[in-house]
Write a protein that holds these residues in place. Structure first.
Motif, mmCIF file in Angstrom:
data_model
loop_
_atom_site.group_PDB
_atom_site.id
_atom_site.type_symbol
_atom_site.label_atom_id
_atom_site.label_comp_id
_atom_site.label_asym_id
_atom_site.label_seq_id
_atom_site.Cartn_x
_atom_site.Cartn_y
_atom_site.Cartn_z
ATOM 1 N N MET A 1 0.846 -1.169 0.000
ATOM 2 C CA MET A 1 0.000 0.000 0.000
ATOM 3 C C MET A 1 0.898 1.241 0.000
ATOM 4 O O MET A 1 1.791 1.355 0.825
ATOM 5 C CB MET A 1 -0.881 -0.037 1.247
ATOM 6 C CG MET A 1 -2.001 0.941 1.251
ATOM 7 S SD MET A 1 -3.087 0.655 2.679
ATOM 8 C CE MET A 1 -4.634 0.936 1.938
ATOM 9 N N THR A 2 0.635 2.156 -0.906
ATOM 10 C CA THR A 2 1.437 3.378 -0.990
ATOM 11 C C THR A 2 0.859 4.451 -0.062
ATOM 12 O O THR A 2 -0.252 4.310 0.465
ATOM 13 C CB THR A 2 1.442 3.937 -2.429
ATOM 14 O OG1 THR A 2 0.104 4.346 -2.758
ATOM 15 C CG2 THR A 2 1.957 2.913 -3.420
ATOM 16 N N LYS A 3 1.626 5.522 0.109
ATOM 17 C CA LYS A 3 1.168 6.635 0.937
ATOM 18 C C LYS A 3 -0.145 7.202 0.396
ATOM 19 O O LYS A 3 -1.076 7.485 1.156
ATOM 20 C CB LYS A 3 2.251 7.717 0.970
ATOM 21 C CG LYS A 3 1.905 8.927 1.797
ATOM 22 C CD LYS A 3 3.064 9.907 1.760
ATOM 23 C CE LYS A 3 2.695 11.225 2.347
ATOM 24 N NZ LYS A 3 3.805 12.199 2.242
ATOM 25 N N ALA A 4 -0.247 7.347 -0.920
ATOM 26 C CA ALA A 4 -1.477 7.872 -1.534
ATOM 27 C C ALA A 4 -2.671 6.961 -1.255
ATOM 28 O O ALA A 4 -3.783 7.439 -0.996
ATOM 29 C CB ALA A 4 -1.272 8.052 -3.031
ATOM 30 N N GLU A 5 -2.440 5.647 -1.283
ATOM 31 C CA GLU A 5 -3.515 4.700 -0.999
ATOM 32 C C GLU A 5 -3.943 4.758 0.467
ATOM 33 O O GLU A 5 -5.125 4.643 0.776
ATOM 34 C CB GLU A 5 -3.080 3.279 -1.369
ATOM 35 C CG GLU A 5 -2.926 3.083 -2.865
ATOM 36 C CD GLU A 5 -2.243 1.773 -3.230
ATOM 37 O OE1 GLU A 5 -2.478 1.301 -4.357
ATOM 38 O OE2 GLU A 5 -1.482 1.228 -2.398
ATOM 39 N N VAL A 6 -2.976 4.953 1.361
ATOM 40 C CA VAL A 6 -3.289 5.092 2.790
ATOM 41 C C VAL A 6 -4.126 6.345 3.009
ATOM 42 O O VAL A 6 -5.140 6.326 3.716
ATOM 43 C CB VAL A 6 -2.000 5.137 3.644
ATOM 44 C CG1 VAL A 6 -2.299 5.535 5.078
ATOM 45 C CG2 VAL A 6 -1.291 3.795 3.606
ATOM 46 N N ILE A 7 -3.724 7.444 2.390
ATOM 47 C CA ILE A 7 -4.456 8.710 2.516
ATOM 48 C C ILE A 7 -5.892 8.541 2.013
ATOM 49 O O ILE A 7 -6.839 8.978 2.670
ATOM 50 C CB ILE A 7 -3.714 9.837 1.765
ATOM 51 C CG1 ILE A 7 -2.425 10.189 2.505
ATOM 52 C CG2 ILE A 7 -4.606 11.070 1.597
ATOM 53 C CD1 ILE A 7 -1.495 11.108 1.746
ATOM 54 N N LEU A 8 -6.053 7.899 0.878
ATOM 55 C CA LEU A 8 -7.383 7.675 0.315
ATOM 56 C C LEU A 8 -8.238 6.802 1.240
ATOM 57 O O LEU A 8 -9.414 7.110 1.479
ATOM 58 C CB LEU A 8 -7.276 7.034 -1.069
ATOM 59 C CG LEU A 8 -8.580 6.810 -1.825
ATOM 60 C CD1 LEU A 8 -9.313 8.135 -2.048
ATOM 61 C CD2 LEU A 8 -8.307 6.127 -3.153
ATOM 62 N N ALA A 9 -7.661 5.739 1.784
ATOM 63 C CA ALA A 9 -8.402 4.848 2.686
ATOM 64 C C ALA A 9 -8.842 5.580 3.952
ATOM 65 O O ALA A 9 -9.987 5.434 4.402
ATOM 66 C CB ALA A 9 -7.546 3.638 3.049
ATOM 67 N N ILE A 10 -7.953 6.390 4.520
ATOM 68 C CA ILE A 10 -8.306 7.147 5.728
ATOM 69 C C ILE A 10 -9.375 8.181 5.404
ATOM 70 O O ILE A 10 -10.306 8.392 6.185
ATOM 71 C CB ILE A 10 -7.057 7.800 6.356
ATOM 72 C CG1 ILE A 10 -6.107 6.722 6.884
ATOM 73 C CG2 ILE A 10 -7.445 8.763 7.476
ATOM 74 C CD1 ILE A 10 -4.759 7.246 7.330
ATOM 75 N N SER A 11 -9.251 8.821 4.248
ATOM 76 C CA SER A 11 -10.238 9.809 3.830
ATOM 77 C C SER A 11 -11.627 9.192 3.705
ATOM 78 O O SER A 11 -12.627 9.767 4.161
ATOM 79 C CB SER A 11 -9.816 10.433 2.494
ATOM 80 O OG SER A 11 -10.775 11.359 2.055
#
Length: 93
Positions: A1-11
């Motif tokens: 999981m990339t940083k962008a994917e983590v941000i999207l999941a948290i969002s």
């Protein structure tokens, strides 16, 4: 999981804006890095601890020239998962 994917999941989970989450994650990473560099342990209950680990001086080998080299004592970042986190990983298999 990339940083962008983590941000999207948290969002998606929280309903917060992606830019706000990016700022928070960048801040968290910065605080953890600065603390570990300052030899302070960072502990997240139920997740684990980030800390600085000492590596002893040793003799290494340069395989391209087949010569021995001395690797001086140095520090590396380390992570130790909590017992809860380890149990969760074991239960998922």
């Amino acid at each position: 999981m990339t940083k962008a994917e983590v941000i999207l999941a948290i969002s998606r989970k929280t309903g917060l804006e992606k830019e706000d989450i990016r700022i928070i994650i960048d801040g968290l990473v910065s605080v953890v890095q600065d603390s570990v560099v300052a030899d302070q342990r960072v502990h997240f209950s139920g997740f684990g601890s980030f800390f600085r680990k000492k590596r002893a001086k040793k003799i290494g080998r340069n395989i391209s020239t087949n010569t021995a080299i001395v690797v001086e004592e140095h520090y590396i970042p380390a992570f130790k998962p909590s017992k809860f986190f380890m149990a969760k990983i074991k239960a998922s298999s």
